[in-house]
Scaffold this motif. Sequence first.
Motif, short mmCIF file in Angstrom:
data_model
loop_
_atom_site.label_atom_id
_atom_site.label_comp_id
_atom_site.label_asym_id
_atom_site.label_seq_id
_atom_site.Cartn_x
_atom_site.Cartn_y
_atom_site.Cartn_z
N LYS A 158 0.80 -1.18 0.18
CA LYS A 158 0.04 0.09 0.13
C LYS A 158 0.88 1.19 -0.22
N ARG A 159 1.98 1.10 0.96
CA ARG A 159 2.73 2.58 0.86
C ARG A 159 3.34 2.63 -0.50
N ARG A 160 4.06 1.38 -1.23
CA ARG A 160 4.59 1.63 -2.59
C ARG A 160 3.54 1.98 -3.69
N LEU A 161 2.22 1.77 -3.56
CA LEU A 161 1.25 2.11 -4.38
C LEU A 161 0.85 3.61 -4.44
N ASP A 162 0.85 3.86 -3.07
CA ASP A 162 0.78 5.35 -2.54
C ASP A 162 1.74 6.33 -3.18
N ALA A 163 3.14 5.82 -2.73
CA ALA A 163 4.18 6.68 -3.51
C ALA A 163 4.15 6.68 -4.86
N GLU A 164 3.87 5.64 -5.57
CA GLU A 164 3.70 5.43 -7.22
C GLU A 164 2.71 6.48 -7.69
N ASP A 165 1.38 6.64 -6.98
CA ASP A 165 0.38 7.70 -7.04
C ASP A 165 0.91 9.19 -6.93
#
Length: 140
Positions: free
Chosen positions: A41-48
């Motif tokens: 989730k942190r990775r997806l948030d960072a990608e967004d």
Amino acid sequence: LNEHEGERRSATAQLVNAKERSDQLRRQKEAKERELAAEQKRRLDAEDAADLLRIRLEASREEAARLRSQQRKAPGRDDMVRFFAALECEPLRGCSADARSALKKKILLKWHPDKQPSPEHSSLATLVMQELQNCKEWSR
């Protein structure tokens, strides 16, 4: 019977230990899965966030390019003629008929081509005079 009882107790103890170890490993696995899900989730948030920053960067670059192109573009002769005509017609909007005729005479003398210092100024004055006559404030 006692021999079997000892073996049974030993097997039962091994089963209990194996069950406890299994439960412990299951809890560790669940904890690791939660940790992995949180990290994903942190990775997806960072990608967004990175995608949004890329979009903002592209928009900023486009705006900078647009501003640079506007900065390079000097006003053309027609733009200057329209500007001068509008500037000269502005005082005509709210004055009386007598004041209007005096102001028009003053403007005509100011922009008369024969009163200009050079041929370039004379041609600009001719264009301004033509534009003045096209203004609605002039013909009232």
